[in-house]
Design an enzyme around this catalytic site. Structure first.
Site, PDB file in Angstrom:
ATOM      1  CB  CYS A 116      -1.028  -0.208   1.169  1.00  0.00           C
ATOM      2  SG  CYS A 116      -2.157  -1.571   1.071  1.00  0.00           S
ATOM      3  CG  HIS A 264      -3.330   3.382   1.877  1.00  0.00           C
ATOM      4  ND1 HIS A 264      -3.535   3.144   0.712  1.00  0.00           N
ATOM      5  CD2 HIS A 264      -3.290   2.345   2.651  1.00  0.00           C
ATOM      6  CE1 HIS A 264      -4.213   2.070   0.689  1.00  0.00           C
ATOM      7  NE2 HIS A 264      -3.818   1.232   1.993  1.00  0.00           N
ATOM      8  CG  ASN A 294      -6.748  -0.722   1.168  1.00  0.00           C
ATOM      9  OD1 ASN A 294      -5.941  -0.442   0.150  1.00  0.00           O
ATOM     10  ND2 ASN A 294      -6.367  -1.555   2.306  1.00  0.00           N
TER      11      ASN A 294
END
Ligand code: COA
Length: 337
Positions: A116, A264, A294
């Site tokens: 990520c 994020h 996500n």
């Protein structure tokens, strides 16, 4: 005296598949609920591919949009750096398929694996190529197809509800104008391999002998993500403020002077916690996790593209982008737009 070269983002783009999968849709397939998912993560829906698109296709659309926005042709870029944790094949990386589809000349390309935080690691890589004078323009892409690698059963529900498919891209260019103060001001990256197995996909893996994947692994679901959710949460809310402060210091910027904080999009609760602990007003923290879940390496460039196209990031404004992810990895990049 030579003036240091600074790199700047000159174009952004994003793309998500059309198929919308709501929390209610997931509740048909496993023991979960819209309420549980919203409360814990802030997610209402996400996008899933429908079999007609590969990761490269998502990356291609996002890249073309970023190139168009920058006014740059595919033949004008010097390299492609593509961040992903869901490559379309074992090898070569997704970047090679994108290379072919974009029709670029024989420029280098590679996949970068920092989960990520992958987009910010890739941005740092592009920035280093440009500041060293080796390259003038780099296409940086974050691209994930998670949906085909999730377990939509009660065993996999803790991760299956969180992730979505999407791609985001930016064009990073050398800023030739010494009087123009826009560009990347500082990037800081960290990793802690000690926690590699707290969020991972175990198999297939070349560490296994004599074969990388067995029927036993398949039966145990070793090819699906496994996560110690609370452990990840605790580390994310500690590391994100740490690296954000460190990067602000490195850039010589006061937190209050930053116009937008792009976190994020792993979990809205993580980001609310981080913002609150630093005293950042919610109005400065846009999010799109409600709509996309996500998307790992694609999350930050997707959000960046949305705020740029919505006119929320104007020339001269300061943006801080912060990520945390598997590895563990964490990073912040600060740019003047
Ligand atoms: N629907 C309904 N119940 C679920 C569920 C789902 N999709 N997933 C897990 N549960 C259950 C668990 O089985 C557990 O049940 P039990 O109490 O009977 O054992 C209960 O909900 C609580 O689980 P827990 O894991 O303690 O929940 P949590 O409050 O920690 O929230 C996460 C789970 C995953 C939302 C949270 O830990 C998180 O966001 N962690 C960080 C994840 C992340 O950011 N990952 C990506 C980093 S890049």
């Amino acid at each position: 005296m030579t003036t240091a070269i600074r790199s700047r983002i000159t174009g952004t783009g994003m793309y998500v598949p059309e198929r919308v999968v709501t929390n209610h849709d997931l509740a048909q397939r496993m023991n979960t609920s819209d309420e549980w998912i919203r409360q814990r993560s802030g997610i209402a829906e996400r996008r899933h591919v429908d079999g007609s698109e590969t990761p490269m296709d998502l990356a291609l659309h996002a890249s073309r949009r970023a190139l168009d926005a920058a006014g740059v042709g595919p033949d004008e870029i010097d390299a492609i750096v593509l961040a992903t944790l869901s490559p379309q094949h074992e090898f070569p990386g997704t970047s090679f398929f994108l290379h072919h589809a974009l029709g670029v000349p024989e420029i280098p390309c590679f996949d970068l694996r920092a989960q990520c935080s992958g987009f910010l690691y890739s941005l740092a890589t592009a920035d280093a190529f440009i500041r060293s004078g080796q390259m003038r323009r780099v296409l940086v892409v974050g691209c994930e197809v998670h949906s085909t690698g999730l377990e939509f059963t009660d065993r996999g529900r803790d991760t299956a509800v969180l992730f979505g498919d999407g791609a985001g891209a930016v064009v990073v260019e050398a800023n030739p104008d010494a009087d123009d103060r826009s560009g990347l001001l500082a990037i800081r990256m960290h990793a802690q391999g000690e926690h590699g197995k707290k969020l991972w996909i175990e198999a297939p893996g070349s560490s296994y002998y004599p074969e990388r994947f067995t029927q036993e692994m398949f039966d145990a679901g070793a090819h699906y993500p496994r996560m110690e959710g609370r452990f990840v949460f605790k580390h994310a809310v500690t590391r994100m403020p740490e690296v954000l402060r460190e990067t602000l210091d490195a850039a010589g910027i006061k937190q209050d002077d930053v116009d937008l904080f792009l976190f994020h999009q792993a979990n809205l609760r993580i980001n609310e916690f981080v913002a609150q602990s630093l005293g950042i007003p919610p109005a400065k923290c846009p999010s799109n996790i409600e709509r996309f879940g996500n998307c790992s390496a694609a999350s930050i460039p997707m959000l960046l593209d949305e705020v740029v196209r919505a006119g929320r990031l104007r020339k001269g404004q300061l943006v801080a982008m912060t990520a945390f992810g598997a590895g563990f990895t964490w990073a912040t990049a600060i740019a003047r737009w």
